[in-house]
Design a protein around this motif. Structure first.
Motif, PDB file in Angstrom:
ATOM      1  N   GLU B  37       0.824  -1.213   0.000  1.00  0.00           N
ATOM      2  CA  GLU B  37       0.000   0.000   0.000  1.00  0.00           C
ATOM      3  C   GLU B  37       0.858   1.262   0.000  1.00  0.00           C
ATOM      4  O   GLU B  37       2.051   1.225   0.301  1.00  0.00           O
ATOM      5  CB  GLU B  37      -0.975   0.008   1.180  1.00  0.00           C
ATOM      6  N   LEU B 180       4.822   7.377  -8.196  1.00  0.00           N
ATOM      7  CA  LEU B 180       3.682   6.495  -8.475  1.00  0.00           C
ATOM      8  C   LEU B 180       4.077   5.408  -9.468  1.00  0.00           C
ATOM      9  O   LEU B 180       3.734   4.238  -9.309  1.00  0.00           O
ATOM     10  CB  LEU B 180       2.515   7.301  -9.057  1.00  0.00           C
ATOM     11  N   GLU B 181       4.818   5.841 -10.479  1.00  0.00           N
ATOM     12  CA  GLU B 181       5.263   4.909 -11.522  1.00  0.00           C
ATOM     13  C   GLU B 181       6.140   3.811 -10.909  1.00  0.00           C
ATOM     14  O   GLU B 181       5.935   2.621 -11.173  1.00  0.00           O
ATOM     15  CB  GLU B 181       6.042   5.716 -12.562  1.00  0.00           C
ATOM     16  N   TRP B 183       6.240   2.910  -7.814  1.00  0.00           N
ATOM     17  CA  TRP B 183       5.449   2.131  -6.863  1.00  0.00           C
ATOM     18  C   TRP B 183       4.655   1.041  -7.583  1.00  0.00           C
ATOM     19  O   TRP B 183       4.632  -0.104  -7.184  1.00  0.00           O
ATOM     20  CB  TRP B 183       4.509   3.088  -6.118  1.00  0.00           C
ATOM     21  N   ARG B 184       4.033   1.432  -8.711  1.00  0.00           N
ATOM     22  CA  ARG B 184       3.238   0.450  -9.460  1.00  0.00           C
ATOM     23  C   ARG B 184       4.134  -0.624 -10.051  1.00  0.00           C
ATOM     24  O   ARG B 184       3.765  -1.787 -10.112  1.00  0.00           O
ATOM     25  CB  ARG B 184       2.470   1.155 -10.584  1.00  0.00           C
ATOM     26  N   LYS B 185       5.328  -0.223 -10.458  1.00  0.00           N
ATOM     27  CA  LYS B 185       6.245  -1.155 -11.110  1.00  0.00           C
ATOM     28  C   LYS B 185       6.839  -2.139 -10.098  1.00  0.00           C
ATOM     29  O   LYS B 185       6.851  -3.340 -10.336  1.00  0.00           O
ATOM     30  CB  LYS B 185       7.372  -0.349 -11.770  1.00  0.00           C
ATOM     31  N   LYS B 187       5.927  -2.528  -6.779  1.00  0.00           N
ATOM     32  CA  LYS B 187       4.992  -2.978  -5.745  1.00  0.00           C
ATOM     33  C   LYS B 187       5.589  -2.872  -4.340  1.00  0.00           C
ATOM     34  O   LYS B 187       5.276  -3.661  -3.453  1.00  0.00           O
ATOM     35  CB  LYS B 187       4.523  -4.408  -6.021  1.00  0.00           C
ATOM     36  N   ASP B 205      -3.149   5.484  -0.591  1.00  0.00           N
ATOM     37  CA  ASP B 205      -4.320   4.653  -0.328  1.00  0.00           C
ATOM     38  C   ASP B 205      -4.957   5.073   0.986  1.00  0.00           C
ATOM     39  O   ASP B 205      -6.170   5.095   1.132  1.00  0.00           O
ATOM     40  CB  ASP B 205      -3.917   3.177  -0.227  1.00  0.00           C
TER      41      ASP B 205
END
Ligand SMILES: Nc1ncnc2c1ncn2[C@@H]1O[C@H](COP(=O)(O)OP(=O)(O)O)[C@@H](O)[C@H]1O
Ligand SMILES: [Mg+2]
Lengths: 352, 260
Positions: B37, B180-181, B183-185, B187, B205
């Protein structure tokens, strides 16, 4: 009128992006060039045109296939200076920063050349200066014709002595500095000792060193070593202790253990201070080196000075002083180059 | 819901100053962080945000309570918990390239992962600056380097202590998107301390609101906005108003100070 007109039309670009405050125009540079070499040309002219009035013994020496006396060597040196400065001038022509440096030195070099000429006339041609204490400039060069390999031997002796002391002193100094800077216990016990020994001139240890060490050479190395040691140790310790806590914390969150913290954080941070220590120590070292050699070494430039003094050969003393000036400047130059390479990360970070 | 990576249980931390006055920086703080998260911690200056983050990093120890990461009690630092300091944390004597590599070198795994350095340089868009030194790049670039340096160790949790606090709003928005990029990549679980409400809503979140004297958790707000989030959207603004109200009430007692 002398600004704004310069490098236009030249294929060479200035290295620095920012235009410096003042630019040296072509005309001004050429004037500086003439001023620079004029002094030395005048010295050559004085030597060639002024008759040898005083009765000075001028001996011929065989150097390889040539026969030289000290006066011709003096002329060769002057001619070499003219050539070197001309080369430097031509080289500097294409770069504004170098132009500026060259122009700035011009008056000084002019005066050096003129002074040599006057000295030559007074010291050699007329023999007006008190003898044998103040020989002319040409006479000072005579030892290099008379005993070149003997002088070289003394230079190498001094250089060897210096190198040993320098390397051992720096290693011991940095190592001690790390221990003091890292371990509070070592700091407590060693720092006061270091503080007291730091103010004692190294030569004071001489009698002690001479009895304790098997050879005069190793005794001298010891004395030179301690010159470097204490200064570098305290500055290294300071540099390590002043490392910001965040640097260590960053390293620890990255997974660093103690060796990394010491060698990759504390020591790089202390590097500027270590170099400060080295330059301070070099001053003491040169003094100690010469004194030690004058007082009890079988060789070296200090020994050469002392031995020449006994025979009242003051021109040899001057020759040794000239060699020292060149040698020590070269050593400082090399240290400076290494420093600017190692500390290149500070370029633009601190006021230079 | 999803599994818990970090469990903070009734943690207390008091500082004693030289003049014997004490500061209760953290009072009975409990918090569970979900795996993967993006959690933000927001609150006025001095409410113990940094103190909490340092405890998670293992740079500090609580006087009571415990912090459990992946079932293990946190004791000391670990590269599995990356930390990005507010600013000026790059090693000034290392080039950008070597600063990023220092994460690998500190762990002694540089040889195996050498190639990743260039990948991260590309990722943070600093191509051409590999050989520059930290003082030669902008503050925004430096913070991207600091983030890359922590991420190259592939941490389970990335702790960010106001990493954009000293940056202008354009640079800030830019790094937010980069974050963000990444983080999404990767995890990676992100815990971000910030004093910027918009930043918290844009990225998180969940948002933890803390109050000072003593430092406590006042409330946790879930942000259920789907990406991409628009800073001017109605829901965004509603959450914003809500948080500001709570923050204002939270620091109404002494006086509001949103300084860094
Ligand atoms: N090392 C320390 N020594 C003494 N007091 C501290 C120390 N670290 C933090 N504090 C105090 O604890 C409180 C919380 O600090 P901090 O966690 O830095 O707040 P924040 O990051 O939310 O601004 C502050 O009142 C601060 O003065
Ligand atoms: Mg803080």
């Amino acid at each position: 009128m002398q600004t704004e007109t310069t490098t236009r039309g030249f294929p060479f670009r200035r290295k620095s992006k920012q235009a410096s405050s003042e630019r040296i125009s072509n005309r001004r540079f050429i004037v500086a060039f003439i001023i620079t070499i004029f002094g030395f040309l005048a010295a050559i002219a004085a030597n060639l045109l002024f008759p040898q009035i005083a009765d000075v013994k001028i001996t011929d020496y065989q150097v390889g296939a040539f026969t030289l006396d000290f006066n011709s060597l003096y002329l060769i040196v002057l001619a070499a200076l003219v050539l070197i400065y001309s080369g430097n001038g031509i080289f500097s022509f294409f770069d504004q920063d170098r132009r500026k440096k060259f122009t700035k030195s011009a008056p000084f070099r002019l005066v050096v050349g003129l002074a040599l000429g006057i000295w030559d006339v007074l010291g050699t041609k007329l023999l007006l200066l008190p003898q044998p204490f103040f020989p002319g400039p040409a006479k000072i060069l005579e030892p290099f014709l008379m005993e070149p390999s003997y002088i070289l031997q003394q230079i190498l002796y001094s250089l060897r002595l210096f190198s040993y002391g320098f390397v051992i002193g720096i290693s011991a100094g940095v190592l001690t500095g790390i221990l003091i800077g890292w371990f509070p216990k070592v700091y407590y016990w060693v720092q006061p000792v270091l503080k007291i020994s730091g103010v004692i001139p190294a030569v004071a240890w001489m009698p002690f060193a001479l009895t304790l060490f098997p050879t005069p050479f190793s005794a001298a190395v010891f004395l030179i070593t301690i010159c470097q040691w204490f200064t570098i140790a305290s500055l290294t310790a300071q540099g390590i202790q002043s490392t910001p806590k965040t640097h260590f914390e960053v390293a620890r969150t990255l997974g660093a253990k103690t060796p990394y913290l010491v060698f990759c954080v504390a020591i790089p941070h202390a590097m500027p201070q270590i170099f400060t220590g080295i330059s301070i120590a070099n001053g003491f070292t040169f003094t100690t080196l010469v004194m030690v050699e004058m007082m009890g070494q079988p060789g070296g430039l200090g020994y050469y000075i002392n031995a020449s003094k006994v025979w009242s050969a003051y021109y040899k003393v001057f020759a040794a002083i000239v060699v020292m000036a060149i040698l020590f400047s070269l050593i400082l130059k090399v240290v400076g180059l290494v420093e600017s390479r190692v500390l290149r990360w500070r370029k633009g970070l601190v006021k230079s | 819901m999803s599994d818990i990576i970090l469990d903070i249980k009734s943690v207390n931390r008091t500082f004693v100053s030289d003049d014997d006055s004490t500061t209760k920086a953290l009072h009975d703080v409990s918090l569970s962080v979900n795996r993967g998260e993006f959690l933000s911690i927001i609150g006025s200056s001095g409410c113990g945000k940094t103190t909490l983050l340092r405890l998670i990093a293992g740079l500090d120890t609580p006087e009571s309570g415990e912090l459990i990461l992946n079932g293990e009690k946190i004791a000391g630092t670990n590269p599995k918990r990356g930390y990005v300091f507010q600013q000026g944390s790059l090693f000034p004597w290392l080039t950008i390239e070597n600063n990023i590599a220092s994460g690998l070198k500190a762990r002694g795994v540089y040889k195996e992962h050498k190639g990743e350095v260039q990948q991260y340089i590309n990722l943070i868009g600093l191509n051409g600056f590999e050989k520059s030194f930290p003082h030669q790049i902008s503050g925004g670039m430096a913070q991207r380097v600091a983030i890359a340096r922590a991420l190259i160790n592939n941490p389970d949790v990335l702790l960010l202590d106001e990493p954009m606090g000293a940056l202008d709003s354009f640079t800030r928005a830019d790094i937010q998107d980069k974050l963000l990029e990444l983080w999404r990549k990767n995890k990676t679980t992100m815990i971000l301390v910030t004093h910027d409400v918009d930043e918290a809503i844009y990225l998180s979140d969940r948002i933890v609101i803390m109050t000072p004297r003593p430092g406590e958790i006042k409330e946790i707000i879930e942000v259920k906005l789907p990406p991409p989030r628009h800073r001017g959207g109605t829901e965004f603004l509603a959450i914003r108003r809500d948080i500001l109200e709570k923050l204002h009430l939270a620091s109404a007692a002494p006086q509001p100070e949103y300084t860094i």
